[in-house]
Design an enzyme around this catalytic site. Structure first.
Site, PDB file in Angstrom:
ATOM      1  N   ARG A 192     -35.242  46.312  22.935  1.00 59.31           N
ATOM      2  CA  ARG A 192     -35.029  46.958  21.629  1.00 59.31           C
ATOM      3  C   ARG A 192     -36.328  47.278  20.934  1.00 59.31           C
ATOM      4  O   ARG A 192     -36.374  48.198  20.119  1.00 59.31           O
ATOM      5  CB  ARG A 192     -34.320  45.955  20.705  1.00 59.31           C
ATOM      6  CG  ARG A 192     -32.856  45.987  20.725  1.00 59.31           C
ATOM      7  CD  ARG A 192     -32.389  45.090  19.610  1.00 59.31           C
ATOM      8  NE  ARG A 192     -31.849  45.901  18.529  1.00 59.31           N
ATOM      9  CZ  ARG A 192     -30.547  46.079  18.353  1.00 59.31           C
ATOM     10  NH1 ARG A 192     -29.690  45.505  19.139  1.00 59.31           N
ATOM     11  NH2 ARG A 192     -30.107  46.823  17.360  1.00 59.31           N
ATOM     12  N   LYS A 217     -25.485  34.630  34.049  1.00 61.48           N
ATOM     13  CA  LYS A 217     -24.463  33.768  33.483  1.00 61.48           C
ATOM     14  C   LYS A 217     -24.666  33.680  31.973  1.00 61.48           C
ATOM     15  O   LYS A 217     -25.781  33.972  31.533  1.00 61.48           O
ATOM     16  CB  LYS A 217     -24.521  32.387  34.132  1.00 61.48           C
ATOM     17  CG  LYS A 217     -25.811  31.622  33.818  1.00 61.48           C
ATOM     18  CD  LYS A 217     -25.685  30.187  34.159  1.00 61.48           C
ATOM     19  CE  LYS A 217     -25.084  29.407  33.037  1.00 61.48           C
ATOM     20  NZ  LYS A 217     -26.028  28.593  32.268  1.00 61.48           N
ATOM     21  N   HIS A 249     -28.236  30.700  39.470  1.00 59.86           N
ATOM     22  CA  HIS A 249     -29.550  30.471  40.077  1.00 59.86           C
ATOM     23  C   HIS A 249     -29.587  29.217  40.955  1.00 59.86           C
ATOM     24  O   HIS A 249     -30.459  29.071  41.790  1.00 59.86           O
ATOM     25  CB  HIS A 249     -30.665  30.460  39.017  1.00 59.86           C
ATOM     26  CG  HIS A 249     -30.779  29.173  38.266  1.00 59.86           C
ATOM     27  ND1 HIS A 249     -30.001  28.880  37.190  1.00 59.86           N
ATOM     28  CD2 HIS A 249     -31.578  28.104  38.435  1.00 59.86           C
ATOM     29  CE1 HIS A 249     -30.322  27.681  36.734  1.00 59.86           C
ATOM     30  NE2 HIS A 249     -31.279  27.188  37.470  1.00 59.86           N
ATOM     31  N   LYS A 282     -31.565  27.877  45.185  1.00 55.92           N
ATOM     32  CA  LYS A 282     -32.372  26.683  45.476  1.00 55.92           C
ATOM     33  C   LYS A 282     -32.223  26.323  46.962  1.00 55.92           C
ATOM     34  O   LYS A 282     -31.131  26.377  47.518  1.00 55.92           O
ATOM     35  CB  LYS A 282     -31.925  25.506  44.594  1.00 55.92           C
ATOM     36  CG  LYS A 282     -32.230  25.756  43.114  1.00 55.92           C
ATOM     37  CD  LYS A 282     -31.874  24.552  42.285  1.00 55.92           C
ATOM     38  CE  LYS A 282     -31.888  24.870  40.792  1.00 55.92           C
ATOM     39  NZ  LYS A 282     -33.157  24.657  40.146  1.00 55.92           N
ATOM     40  N   ASP A 323     -21.978  25.449  30.348  1.00 55.68           N
ATOM     41  CA  ASP A 323     -23.374  25.672  30.727  1.00 55.68           C
ATOM     42  C   ASP A 323     -23.664  25.225  32.164  1.00 55.68           C
ATOM     43  O   ASP A 323     -24.413  25.894  32.873  1.00 55.68           O
ATOM     44  CB  ASP A 323     -24.281  24.893  29.754  1.00 55.68           C
ATOM     45  CG  ASP A 323     -25.738  25.271  29.897  1.00 55.68           C
ATOM     46  OD1 ASP A 323     -26.024  26.486  29.947  1.00 55.68           O
ATOM     47  OD2 ASP A 323     -26.588  24.368  29.947  1.00 55.68           O
ATOM     48  N   HIS A 355     -22.970  25.915  38.093  1.00 55.09           N
ATOM     49  CA  HIS A 355     -23.805  25.184  39.053  1.00 55.09           C
ATOM     50  C   HIS A 355     -23.051  24.050  39.760  1.00 55.09           C
ATOM     51  O   HIS A 355     -23.132  23.898  40.971  1.00 55.09           O
ATOM     52  CB  HIS A 355     -25.033  24.595  38.342  1.00 55.09           C
ATOM     53  CG  HIS A 355     -25.775  25.597  37.501  1.00 55.09           C
ATOM     54  ND1 HIS A 355     -25.873  26.918  37.857  1.00 55.09           N
ATOM     55  CD2 HIS A 355     -26.457  25.479  36.333  1.00 55.09           C
ATOM     56  CE1 HIS A 355     -26.582  27.563  36.942  1.00 55.09           C
ATOM     57  NE2 HIS A 355     -26.941  26.719  36.008  1.00 55.09           N
ATOM     58  N   LYS A 390     -27.826  16.653  29.294  1.00 56.38           N
ATOM     59  CA  LYS A 390     -29.200  16.864  28.829  1.00 56.38           C
ATOM     60  C   LYS A 390     -29.735  15.531  28.329  1.00 56.38           C
ATOM     61  O   LYS A 390     -28.977  14.645  27.968  1.00 56.38           O
ATOM     62  CB  LYS A 390     -29.223  17.893  27.712  1.00 56.38           C
ATOM     63  CG  LYS A 390     -28.774  19.263  28.193  1.00 56.38           C
ATOM     64  CD  LYS A 390     -29.577  20.356  27.575  1.00 56.38           C
ATOM     65  CE  LYS A 390     -29.163  21.722  28.077  1.00 56.38           C
ATOM     66  NZ  LYS A 390     -30.022  22.244  29.147  1.00 56.38           N
TER      67      LYS A 390
END
Ligand code: BG6
Length: 530
Positions: free
Chosen positions: A66, A180, A210, A214, A267, A272, A372
C-alpha cells in the site's frame, strides 16, 4: 529424554548428491512486500535460493504494498535492511546482493481496489519484457492478513493477471500462494475454497503450512516408508501412544491483535499439529506424488474421532500463561501483552487427546500439545512403544524401565533418536536374574550426519512452488478435513468460557490440568531438552 548414552548415527555410505532442480523462470509478486513475513522469511529465502543458483537467470521479484512514497530504490534499501537483520543469514555477500538488488522492483497498490491491478499489470509487463511469452510465469504470493485474501483473489482473477489454467503443464503458468490461516472455521474455510477454486484450478493454488517445509517433517515419511524395520511395528499392537509437541518459548510478541482472534488452536493445531499427526499416522501412499500423499493424509484426518461437547472436557485442556521467568528474565503474562485484553480468555496453550478410529490405530491415544512461553522451543513427535510383556531381569524393578521411544525432532537439533535398554557392564552381578539394565539413546542429527543444517522451511517451499511441486502444500479437502477435527473444539470452547481460566507460569511446561489429562492414562508428558 534424560540420561542414557549417546550413540551417534552417521551415514553408512557416501550421501548421494540430491537431484537438484532449478526453479522455472518466473516473476514472484509479493503482496504485502513490506510486511513482516516478506522481510523475515521470504527475502532471506530468495537470497539463499540465489546463493545456491536455484533460481532462473530471468527471475524477478515485484514487491507490492500500500505504501505510496516507495520506489524501486527505497524498496531495495528496505530489503537490504531486512537481509541484514535476518537471523537466517550470517553475512550478506556484497556481490550476491548486487545481483539480487537488480531483480527487485516495487509497485504501490491498494490491493482491495480493482483499478490498481492495472498498474501492477503494467509493471509486470515491463519486468517480463525480456522473456519469451511462454516463460512469463507468475507466482502471486499473498503475504497479507486473511481479511484481504478474498478481495485479492477476486481482483487477481478479474484483472486478467492470473487467469485460470486448464492443466498443470500449461505455459506460462500462474500460481497463487495463500498463507495461513486458511479460514477461521470449517465453514469459512469451505467458503474460501469455493471462492478460490471458482477462480483458479487446484493445481494453481498453493496453501502454505510452513511446517511442511521443515526437514524432519518430510523425513517422517522417509523414516517410516524407506525402512523396513519401522512399518511392521507402526500400529496399535506395538505402539502404546504418540505425543506430538510444538512448544514455543516466545510469547505473542507484536502479534497480540492477531492472536486475540486466533488463539493456540487456530494458530497451531488446525495446521501444524494436524500435519504432524497425519504424516505420523497415514497409510503409505502408492507413489510419492502430491495427490497420492495428500489422499492418504485426508483419509487419516477423516478417521480422527470427532470431539463432542460430551467428550471435550475429558480430552482437552486450555490455558493461558501468567508472568514467569524465561532464561532468568522476568516476562509478562498473556493478559499484560500489548494489544491483548486484560480479561482475555484466549488460550495460549492447549493439550488434546485424540483417537484415530481405523484398523491401524484403534485404541492408541495421540496426545497433542502446543503453547507459547513454554520452557523450551521444541517440536517433536514421540512414538512410545509398549513395554515387554514380562520382565525377568530381577535387578530392575518392574515398571522402572523406560519404554522404547522413537523421537522425531522437528526442531531444534533436527534428527531422530531411539532409546532402548542395555545391560549395565560389569561382572559384579552374580545372578543373571539380577542383571542391571539401563536406557541408552541412539541419536541421529542432521547436522552431525550431513554436516549441514536443514534449509529454512520457506526456502524449500518457495522453490517447490516455482518448480510446481505441490506435495508440501495443503490441498483444499485436506484443509477442510483438518478443520473438521478442530472446529468442534473451538466452538465448544467459544461457547463455554471458563469461569477460571487455567494458567501456567511462563517458562514452565504448561498447566497442571494438562498433566492430569495424560496422567489419567498412566502416562507422563515428555520434557524434551531445548
Ligand atoms: C506460525 C504461528 O504459524 O508458527 C506462530 O502463527 C508460531 O504463532 C509459528 O510462532 C511457529 O513456527 P516455528 O517455525 O517457529 O515453529
Amino acid at each position: 529424554m534424560t540420561g542414557g548414552t549417546v550413540i551417534s548415527a552417521r551415514p553408512a555410505t557416501q550421501v548421494q548428491s540430491p537431484n537438484v532442480r532449478r526453479a522455472d523462470p518466473c516473476t514472484l509478486v509479493i503482496f504485502g512486500a513490506l510486511g513482516d513475513l516478506s522481510r523475515r522469511k521470504l527475502l532471506p529465502a530468495i537470497y539463499s535460493l540465489m546463493k545456491e543458483h536455484l533460481v532462473a537467470d530471468s527471475f524477478r521479484v515485484l514487491g507490492v504494498s500500500r505504501e505510496d512514497g516507495q520506489t524501486d530504490d527505497t524498496f531495495r534499501t528496505e530489503m537490504r535492511k531486512a537481509l541484514g537483520s535476518s537471523d537466517e543469514i550470517e553475512d550478506v555477500d556484497a556481490d550476491l546482493w548486487e545481483e539480487l538488488c537488480k531483480r527487485l522492483f516495487y509497485c504501490s497498490a491498494d490491493l482491495t481496489c480493482a483499478e490498481d491491478y492495472q498498474r501492477i499489470g503494467e509493471r509486470l509487463k515491463q519486468i517480463e519484457a525480456d522473456r519469451p511469452e511462454e516463460q512469463r510465469n507468475r507466482l502471486f504470493y499473498l503475504a497479507v492478513p486473511p481479511s484481504v485474501f478474498e478481495a485479492i483473489v477476486r481482483n487477481l482473477s478479474q484483472s486478467g493477471l492470473a487467469p485460470r489454467t486448464r492443466t498443470a503443464d500449461a505455459r506460462p503458468w500462474v500460481r497463487v500462494v495463500i498463507e495461513k490461516p486458511f479460514g477461521r472455521s470449517l465453514e469459512t474455510a469451505q467458503q474460501l475454497n469455493d471462492l478460490v477454486l471458482g477462480l483458479f484450478a487446484e493445481h494453481q493454488t498453493y496453501r502454505i503450512d510452513h511446517y511442511l517445509g521443515k526437514e524432519t517433517v518430510q523425513n517422517v515419511l522417509v523414516l517410516r516408508f524407506a525402512n523396513s524395520i519401522f512399518e511392521p511395528i507402526w500400529n496399535r499392537q506395538s505402539i502404546h501412544h504418540v505425543q506430538i509437541t510444538a512448544a514455543e518459548s516466545v510469547g505473542v510478541e507484536e502479534r497480540g491483535r492477531y492472536y486475540e482472534e486466533a488463539g493456540v488452536v487456530r494458530d497451531m493445531f488446525q495446521n501444524h499439529l494436524m500435519q504432524l499427526l497425519s504424516l505420523t499416522a497415514m497409510e503409505p501412499p502408492p507413489v510419492m506424488t502430491a495427490n497420492a500423499v495428500r489422499d492418504e493424509k485426508v483419509k487419516v484426518l477423516k478417521s480422527v474421532r470427532w470431539m463432542t461437547p460430551e467428550t471435550i472436557p475429558q480430552n482437552a485442556v486450555r490455558a493461558q500463561y501468567t508472568p514467569g521467568a524465561m532464561a532468568g528474565k522476568h516476562v509478562p503474562g498473556y493478559t499484560q501483552e500489548k494489544d491483548v485484553a486484560p480479561d482475555s480468555t484466549v488460550p495460549t496453550f492447549a493439550a488434546v487427546r485424540l483417537y484415530i478410529d481405523n484398523w491401524r490405530w484403534t485404541g492408541v491415544p495421540f496426545y497433542l500439545r502446543s503453547g507459547k512461553r513454554l520452557k523450551h522451543r521444541v517440536s517433536e513427535i514421540a512414538v512410545q512403544f509398549r513395554t515387554p510383556p514380562h520382565l525377568m531381569f530381577g535387578g530392575q524393578p518392574q515398571g522402572a524401565m523406560r519404554p522404547n521411544t522413537l523421537v522425531m525432532r522437528v526442531q531444534p537439533n533436527e534428527g531422530v533418536s531411539l532409546n532402548f535398554e542395555v545391560k549395565v557392564p560389569g561382572a559384579a552381578v552374580a545372578l543373571t536374574s539380577a542383571i542391571e539394565i539401563a536406557p541408552v539413546d541412539m541419536d541421529f542429527t542432521y547436522a552431525e550426519a550431513f554436516g549441514e543444517v536443514a534449509a529454512p522451511a520457506y526456502e524449500t517451499l518457495l522453490l517447490d512452488v516455482m518448480i510446481g511441486e505441490a506435495t508440501l502444500f495443503t490441498r483444499s479437502d485436506e484443509v477442510e478435513a483438518a478443520w473438521r477435527v478442530i472446529d468442534p473444539l473451538i466452538q465448544y470452547w467459544d461457547a463455554h468460557k471458563p469461569k477460571r481460566m487455567p494458567t501456567y507460569a511462563a517458562g514452565s511446561w504448561g498447566p497442571r490440568e494438562a498433566d492430569e489429562l495424560i496422567e489419567r492414562d498412566g502416562v507422563e508428558w515428555r520434557e524434551p531438552a531445548g
